[in-house]
Write a protein that holds these residues in place. Structure first.
Motif, PDB file in Angstrom:
ATOM      1  N   GLY A  51       0.825  -1.199   0.000  1.00 31.57           N
ATOM      2  CA  GLY A  51       0.000   0.000   0.000  1.00 31.57           C
ATOM      3  C   GLY A  51       0.856   1.244   0.000  1.00 31.57           C
ATOM      4  O   GLY A  51       2.052   1.214  -0.283  1.00 31.57           O
ATOM      5  N   THR A  52       0.215   2.334   0.340  1.00 30.87           N
ATOM      6  CA  THR A  52       0.862   3.644   0.303  1.00 30.87           C
ATOM      7  C   THR A  52       1.639   3.913   1.587  1.00 30.87           C
ATOM      8  O   THR A  52       1.140   3.683   2.685  1.00 30.87           O
ATOM      9  CB  THR A  52      -0.193   4.745   0.102  1.00 30.87           C
ATOM     10  N   ILE A  53       2.855   4.403   1.410  1.00 27.83           N
ATOM     11  CA  ILE A  53       3.687   4.862   2.527  1.00 27.83           C
ATOM     12  C   ILE A  53       3.895   6.357   2.346  1.00 27.83           C
ATOM     13  O   ILE A  53       4.148   6.827   1.233  1.00 27.83           O
ATOM     14  CB  ILE A  53       5.032   4.112   2.580  1.00 27.83           C
ATOM     15  N   THR A  54       3.766   7.096   3.430  1.00 27.89           N
ATOM     16  CA  THR A  54       4.024   8.535   3.414  1.00 27.89           C
ATOM     17  C   THR A  54       5.417   8.791   3.980  1.00 27.89           C
ATOM     18  O   THR A  54       5.758   8.306   5.065  1.00 27.89           O
ATOM     19  CB  THR A  54       2.977   9.294   4.254  1.00 27.89           C
ATOM     20  N   LEU A  55       6.208   9.535   3.236  1.00 24.15           N
ATOM     21  CA  LEU A  55       7.543   9.949   3.672  1.00 24.15           C
ATOM     22  C   LEU A  55       7.475  11.427   4.033  1.00 24.15           C
ATOM     23  O   LEU A  55       7.027  12.239   3.225  1.00 24.15           O
ATOM     24  CB  LEU A  55       8.562   9.729   2.553  1.00 24.15           C
ATOM     25  N   THR A  56       7.906  11.752   5.247  1.00 22.60           N
ATOM     26  CA  THR A  56       7.914  13.138   5.707  1.00 22.60           C
ATOM     27  C   THR A  56       9.359  13.531   5.982  1.00 22.60           C
ATOM     28  O   THR A  56      10.000  12.964   6.868  1.00 22.60           O
ATOM     29  CB  THR A  56       7.054  13.305   6.975  1.00 22.60           C
ATOM     30  N   ALA A  57       9.865  14.477   5.208  1.00 21.67           N
ATOM     31  CA  ALA A  57      11.270  14.870   5.283  1.00 21.67           C
ATOM     32  C   ALA A  57      11.441  16.171   6.049  1.00 21.67           C
ATOM     33  O   ALA A  57      10.566  17.032   6.037  1.00 21.67           O
ATOM     34  CB  ALA A  57      11.837  15.025   3.876  1.00 21.67           C
ATOM     35  N   ALA A  58      12.597  16.297   6.706  1.00 17.16           N
ATOM     36  CA  ALA A  58      12.933  17.526   7.430  1.00 17.16           C
ATOM     37  C   ALA A  58      14.438  17.749   7.365  1.00 17.16           C
ATOM     38  O   ALA A  58      15.218  16.795   7.314  1.00 17.16           O
ATOM     39  CB  ALA A  58      12.477  17.440   8.884  1.00 17.16           C
ATOM     40  N   ASP A  59      14.825  19.001   7.362  1.00 16.32           N
ATOM     41  CA  ASP A  59      16.236  19.397   7.411  1.00 16.32           C
ATOM     42  C   ASP A  59      16.344  20.489   8.449  1.00 16.32           C
ATOM     43  O   ASP A  59      15.978  21.637   8.204  1.00 16.32           O
ATOM     44  CB  ASP A  59      16.708  19.885   6.047  1.00 16.32           C
ATOM     45  N   SER A  60      16.848  20.130   9.622  1.00 12.95           N
ATOM     46  CA  SER A  60      16.908  21.076  10.730  1.00 12.95           C
ATOM     47  C   SER A  60      18.155  21.943  10.691  1.00 12.95           C
ATOM     48  O   SER A  60      18.331  22.797  11.538  1.00 12.95           O
ATOM     49  CB  SER A  60      16.873  20.315  12.062  1.00 12.95           C
ATOM     50  N   GLY A  61      19.026  21.705   9.740  1.00 13.13           N
ATOM     51  CA  GLY A  61      20.301  22.409   9.727  1.00 13.13           C
ATOM     52  C   GLY A  61      21.367  21.580  10.421  1.00 13.13           C
ATOM     53  O   GLY A  61      22.520  21.605  10.050  1.00 13.13           O
ATOM     54  N   SER A  62      20.965  20.803  11.430  1.00 11.29           N
ATOM     55  CA  SER A  62      21.918  19.928  12.116  1.00 11.29           C
ATOM     56  C   SER A  62      21.742  18.481  11.678  1.00 11.29           C
ATOM     57  O   SER A  62      22.513  17.623  12.068  1.00 11.29           O
ATOM     58  CB  SER A  62      21.761  20.045  13.635  1.00 11.29           C
ATOM     59  N   GLY A  63      20.718  18.193  10.875  1.00  9.22           N
ATOM     60  CA  GLY A  63      20.523  16.838  10.394  1.00  9.22           C
ATOM     61  C   GLY A  63      19.325  16.716   9.479  1.00  9.22           C
ATOM     62  O   GLY A  63      18.346  17.442   9.612  1.00  9.22           O
ATOM     63  N   LYS A  64      19.431  15.797   8.548  1.00  7.48           N
ATOM     64  CA  LYS A  64      18.353  15.521   7.604  1.00  7.48           C
ATOM     65  C   LYS A  64      17.673  14.230   8.047  1.00  7.48           C
ATOM     66  O   LYS A  64      18.347  13.252   8.356  1.00  7.48           O
ATOM     67  CB  LYS A  64      18.924  15.401   6.204  1.00  7.48           C
ATOM     68  N   THR A  65      16.336  14.229   8.063  1.00  7.84           N
ATOM     69  CA  THR A  65      15.594  13.064   8.531  1.00  7.84           C
ATOM     70  C   THR A  65      14.394  12.778   7.638  1.00  7.84           C
ATOM     71  O   THR A  65      13.917  13.665   6.923  1.00  7.84           O
ATOM     72  CB  THR A  65      15.081  13.258   9.972  1.00  7.84           C
ATOM     73  N   VAL A  66      13.915  11.529   7.705  1.00  9.49           N
ATOM     74  CA  VAL A  66      12.690  11.130   7.029  1.00  9.49           C
ATOM     75  C   VAL A  66      11.880  10.247   7.976  1.00  9.49           C
ATOM     76  O   VAL A  66      12.433   9.349   8.605  1.00  9.49           O
ATOM     77  CB  VAL A  66      12.969  10.348   5.718  1.00  9.49           C
ATOM     78  N   ARG A  67      10.582  10.525   8.078  1.00  8.10           N
ATOM     79  CA  ARG A  67       9.626   9.669   8.796  1.00  8.10           C
ATOM     80  C   ARG A  67       8.963   8.754   7.788  1.00  8.10           C
ATOM     81  O   ARG A  67       8.721   9.157   6.651  1.00  8.10           O
ATOM     82  CB  ARG A  67       8.515  10.494   9.455  1.00  8.10           C
ATOM     83  N   VAL A  68       8.623   7.537   8.222  1.00  7.04           N
ATOM     84  CA  VAL A  68       7.943   6.554   7.387  1.00  7.04           C
ATOM     85  C   VAL A  68       6.641   6.190   8.082  1.00  7.04           C
ATOM     86  O   VAL A  68       6.657   5.688   9.208  1.00  7.04           O
ATOM     87  CB  VAL A  68       8.819   5.291   7.205  1.00  7.04           C
ATOM     88  N   ASP A  69       5.507   6.450   7.427  1.00  3.31           N
ATOM     89  CA  ASP A  69       4.189   6.160   8.011  1.00  3.31           C
ATOM     90  C   ASP A  69       3.298   5.502   6.971  1.00  3.31           C
ATOM     91  O   ASP A  69       3.363   5.847   5.788  1.00  3.31           O
ATOM     92  CB  ASP A  69       3.507   7.450   8.489  1.00  3.31           C
ATOM     93  N   SER A  70       2.438   4.575   7.422  1.00  6.92           N
ATOM     94  CA  SER A  70       1.465   3.959   6.527  1.00  6.92           C
ATOM     95  C   SER A  70       0.261   3.464   7.312  1.00  6.92           C
ATOM     96  O   SER A  70       0.414   2.841   8.359  1.00  6.92           O
ATOM     97  CB  SER A  70       2.078   2.778   5.772  1.00  6.92           C
ATOM     98  N   THR A  71      -0.926   3.757   6.811  1.00  6.07           N
ATOM     99  CA  THR A  71      -2.137   3.174   7.381  1.00  6.07           C
ATOM    100  C   THR A  71      -2.542   1.937   6.593  1.00  6.07           C
ATOM    101  O   THR A  71      -3.385   1.167   7.048  1.00  6.07           O
ATOM    102  CB  THR A  71      -3.306   4.191   7.396  1.00  6.07           C
ATOM    103  N   ASP A  72      -1.938   1.719   5.416  1.00 13.18           N
ATOM    104  CA  ASP A  72      -2.228   0.533   4.608  1.00 13.18           C
ATOM    105  C   ASP A  72      -1.449  -0.686   5.085  1.00 13.18           C
ATOM    106  O   ASP A  72      -1.962  -1.797   5.090  1.00 13.18           O
ATOM    107  CB  ASP A  72      -1.882   0.777   3.132  1.00 13.18           C
ATOM    108  N   ILE A  73      -0.182  -0.475   5.420  1.00 11.62           N
ATOM    109  CA  ILE A  73       0.683  -1.566   5.882  1.00 11.62           C
ATOM    110  C   ILE A  73       0.740  -1.464   7.406  1.00 11.62           C
ATOM    111  O   ILE A  73       1.023  -0.405   7.958  1.00 11.62           O
ATOM    112  CB  ILE A  73       2.090  -1.446   5.259  1.00 11.62           C
TER     113      ILE A  73
END
Length: 177
Positions: A50-72
């Motif tokens: 199913g669908t996975i949502t990737l939420t990206a952020a760059d705080s200046g001190s680090g780059k991150t991605v969240r992984v979320d899914s209501t399908d899986i």
């Protein structure tokens, strides 16, 4: 004279302002990721697809991605921070494509059937500069140890095991860092 003199107060204020300016300069600047979220379809074998949502952020001190899914959803209960999640993304920089990875053991406890929610996962392999883009690493074939875009390694008393997922298409839109 008791208390602060005007001169002492002025010197203290100047010193405090200088310390604040120095700490802000050392902290680095935040850089917005545009867009900050994207979706992609993933096949996680026995765990579902199913669908996975990737939420990206760059705080200046680090780059991150969240992984979320209501399908899986989770297939069994998970203790908090007991799963190492690794996400591979294709990176394009100046017309050249390579790979970056985000990986970490960051998540809340979950019960069987809960939606997937992992991260924020820090950038652990590769580099990202302003203007670089990332997209899900779409792969053909079944997810496996040698064919994966996303993997979950569960650590528990019975031992470690890994579940693999493949992106079945590109993201709804590439993330620009």
């Amino acid at each position: 004279m008791h208390g602060f003199s005007t001169r002492r107060f002025t010197l203290t204020a100047i010193a405090a302002s200088g310390a604040l300016a120095a700490s802000l300069a050392l902290a680095g600047s935040a850089s917005a990721v545009s867009p900050s979220t994207a979706t992609a379809s993933y096949d996680c074998g026995f765990a579902g697809s199913g669908t996975i949502t990737l939420t990206a952020a760059d705080s200046g001190s680090g780059k991150t991605v969240r992984v979320d899914s209501t399908d899986i959803r989770t297939q069994f209960p998970l203790a908090a921070n007991s799963v190492t999640t690794t996400l591979k993304l294709n990176k394009t920089s100046g017309g050249v494509t390579s790979e970056v990875q985000f990986s970490g053991t960051v998540h809340e406890a979950a019960t069987t059937g809960d939606p997937l929610s992992f991260g924020p996962l820090p950038l652990t392999d590769g580099t990202l500069a302003t203007g670089d883009t990332t997209d899900s690493a779409a792969l053909a074939g079944a997810p496996s140890e040698t064919n994966w875009s996303l993997k979950f390694t569960v650590h528990n008393a019975a031992g470690d095991f890994t579940s693999y997922c493949t992106a079945t298409g590109n993201q709804s839109t590439a993330l620009t860092w």
